[in-house]
Design a protein around this motif. Structure first.
Motif, PDB file in Angstrom:
ATOM      1  N   ASN A  19      14.267 -13.017  27.278  1.00  0.00           N
ATOM      2  CA  ASN A  19      13.465 -11.923  26.728  1.00  0.00           C
ATOM      3  C   ASN A  19      14.337 -11.030  25.866  1.00  0.00           C
ATOM      4  N   PRO A  20      13.760 -10.512  24.781  1.00  0.00           N
ATOM      5  CA  PRO A  20      12.410 -10.757  24.254  1.00  0.00           C
ATOM      6  C   PRO A  20      12.297 -12.162  23.673  1.00  0.00           C
ATOM      7  N   ALA A  21      11.098 -12.708  23.679  1.00  0.00           N
ATOM      8  CA  ALA A  21      10.894 -14.108  23.332  1.00  0.00           C
ATOM      9  C   ALA A  21      10.404 -14.329  21.909  1.00  0.00           C
ATOM     10  N   ASP A  22       9.984 -13.277  21.207  1.00  0.00           N
ATOM     11  CA  ASP A  22       9.426 -13.423  19.859  1.00  0.00           C
ATOM     12  C   ASP A  22      10.232 -12.607  18.865  1.00  0.00           C
ATOM     13  N   ALA A  23      10.350 -13.164  17.649  1.00  0.00           N
ATOM     14  CA  ALA A  23      11.044 -12.471  16.568  1.00  0.00           C
ATOM     15  C   ALA A  23      10.020 -11.763  15.683  1.00  0.00           C
ATOM     16  N   TYR A  24      10.262 -10.493  15.415  1.00  0.00           N
ATOM     17  CA  TYR A  24       9.348  -9.690  14.604  1.00  0.00           C
ATOM     18  C   TYR A  24      10.057  -9.164  13.366  1.00  0.00           C
ATOM     19  N   LEU A  25       9.285  -9.036  12.282  1.00  0.00           N
ATOM     20  CA  LEU A  25       9.747  -8.345  11.089  1.00  0.00           C
ATOM     21  C   LEU A  25       8.669  -7.339  10.712  1.00  0.00           C
ATOM     22  N   SER A  26       9.013  -6.047  10.760  1.00  0.00           N
ATOM     23  CA  SER A  26       8.050  -4.994  10.449  1.00  0.00           C
ATOM     24  C   SER A  26       8.553  -4.179   9.264  1.00  0.00           C
ATOM     25  N   VAL A  27       7.605  -3.804   8.381  1.00  0.00           N
ATOM     26  CA  VAL A  27       7.974  -3.154   7.123  1.00  0.00           C
ATOM     27  C   VAL A  27       7.042  -1.978   6.879  1.00  0.00           C
ATOM     28  N   ARG A  28       7.589  -0.894   6.331  1.00  0.00           N
ATOM     29  CA  ARG A  28       6.793   0.237   5.892  1.00  0.00           C
ATOM     30  C   ARG A  28       7.161   0.558   4.451  1.00  0.00           C
ATOM     31  N   ASP A  29       6.159   0.710   3.591  1.00  0.00           N
ATOM     32  CA  ASP A  29       6.455   0.786   2.158  1.00  0.00           C
ATOM     33  C   ASP A  29       5.406   1.553   1.352  1.00  0.00           C
ATOM     34  N   PRO A  30       5.342   2.860   1.406  1.00  0.00           N
ATOM     35  CA  PRO A  30       4.543   3.550   0.394  1.00  0.00           C
ATOM     36  C   PRO A  30       5.401   3.929  -0.809  1.00  0.00           C
ATOM     37  N   VAL A  31       4.741   4.215  -1.924  1.00  0.00           N
ATOM     38  CA  VAL A  31       5.415   4.687  -3.130  1.00  0.00           C
ATOM     39  C   VAL A  31       5.476   6.207  -3.085  1.00  0.00           C
ATOM     40  N   ASP A  32       6.613   6.772  -3.471  1.00  0.00           N
ATOM     41  CA  ASP A  32       6.798   8.215  -3.516  1.00  0.00           C
ATOM     42  C   ASP A  32       6.808   8.643  -4.978  1.00  0.00           C
ATOM     43  N   GLU A  33       5.691   9.196  -5.433  1.00  0.00           N
ATOM     44  CA  GLU A  33       5.564   9.573  -6.839  1.00  0.00           C
ATOM     45  C   GLU A  33       6.481  10.755  -7.164  1.00  0.00           C
TER      46      GLU A  33
END
Length: 374
Positions: free
Chosen positions: A195-209
């Protein structure tokens, strides 16, 4: 060989690859690792070269799972998680966002072009984000931070920390905020039979004007970014004088010192040793050097026999180089010339791999490629 991660992207409307999973090629992650360890201050050791051997041998298209946890001691896990997290995040940004020019951050204020007052401005205390980056056409200015973790609950906490870090700087030109993308990437590692048994890829991406920028100044941050990208790449490969000359160009306030600094940089470039690739029609002269599992070779000339011996001993020798003509264009600071050079089509073969920023990674040895000096 491709491997997959369970994937989450916020906001979904900006996702460059919608789906429940995301695929990355292990060789692309290793190439990103080579560039990352060279451009990051510190020892350029070959952690990139062991990644494939650490994964479960389950074949192409399977989940990105390590055979065993990344060490037992907490400090080892933290160090390796951070390092491999940067490799995966950079490969992801290169493949799915088309980013190819990266500069690393380490100071409170970093000049990209002092004459046009293009700089990176710190907004808050704490660690700065990992990179400021852009595409090869000098667009999509991006501030990015990568995290790796082993949190059993998933990557959410690591992603939140990465997002906070990505917000600690602005890019400004003459005091005006430039529009940027802020991207946080968090990788949660998975381990086979544990454990942990799963691989994750998380992304956050807003544009900053940002604010409106004078058209005459809009290319300044990108040219400065390219100069720093090249300088950081070639310095550990034995080209410290040329790297310093490129950095000096970003620090000039007045026209005459800038012209003198550019003339100096051109002279250093003309005298730099150039690597020529055997049996490669599309690859011209490269400024760079040989990198092995033990790091760059900078204090000796590696002959054909040496290169073959390094490969035979499984030291994974590669030549890492940057196109000489691109470096000349970066010195001259002509944005359209840079765009034209980077837009030229190249034909990667079975071994030589381009990075869309004038750079090449070329495995060496018998039945591969040999680099000769010029």
């Amino acid at each position: 060989m491709t491997r997959t991660f369970i994937y989450n992207f916020t906001p979904p409307s900006l996702d460059p690859s919608p789906g429940a999973t995301i695929a990355l090629d292990v060789s692309d992650i290793e190439d990103a690792g080579i560039r990352e360890v060279l451009q990051t201050p510190g020892a350029a050791y070959g952690a990139w070269s062991i990644l494939d051997a650490l994964l479960t041998p389950t074949g192409a298209g399977t989940s990105f799972l390590f055979r065993q946890p990344l060490g037992q001691a907490r400090e080892v896990k933290v160090a390796l998680s951070g390092l491999f997290g940067r490799f995966v995040a950079r490969a992801y940004l290169e493949r799915y966002f088309g980013l190819s020019i990266f500069a690393h951050l380490g100071n409170h204020v970093i000049d990209l072009d002092r004459r046009k007052q293009a700089r990176i401005k710190r907004l808050a205390r704490g660690d700065l984000p990992d990179w400021i980056a852009c595409k090869s056409d000098l667009t999509s200015l991006t501030i990015a931070e990568a995290k790796g973790c082993h949190d059993p609950g998933g990557p959410a906490k690591a992603l939140a920390r990465a997002w906070t870090q990505a917000g600690r700087i602005d890019v400004t030109v003459k005091g005006r905020r430039v529009t940027v993308k802020r991207i946080a990437v968090a990788t949660r590692w998975g381990v086979a039979n544990s454990n942990p048994a799963d691989a994750y890829l998380s992304v956050r991406d807003p544009v900053d004007e940002g604010d409106p920028i004078d058209p005459q100044d809009k290319d300044a941050p990108f040219i400065g970014l390219l100069r720093l990208h090249v300088a950081n790449m070639i310095e550990p490969l034995g080209h410290a004088e040329l790297a310093q000359a490129l950095r000096t160009l970003t620090r000039q306030t007045f026209p005459r010192p800038l012209r003198d600094a550019a003339a100096r940089a051109r002279a250093v470039l003309e005298n730099a040793p150039i690597g020529q690739v055997e049996k490669a029609q599309d690859i011209d002269g490269l400024v760079g050097g040989i990198v092995t599992r033990a790091g760059p070779i900078t204090d000796a000339v590696a002959s054909t026999v040496d290169q073959e011996a390094l490969a035979r001993l499984n030291l994974r020798p590669v030549f890492v180089g940057v196109d000489r003509d691109l470096i000349r264009a970066a010195i001259d600071g002509e944005a359209e010339t840079i765009r034209g050079r980077l837009a030229e089509k190249v034909s990667p073969d079975e071994f030589a791999r381009p990075d869309r920023a004038g750079g090449w990674i070329i495995p060496l040895g018998t039945e591969r490629r040999i680099i000769g000096g010029a």
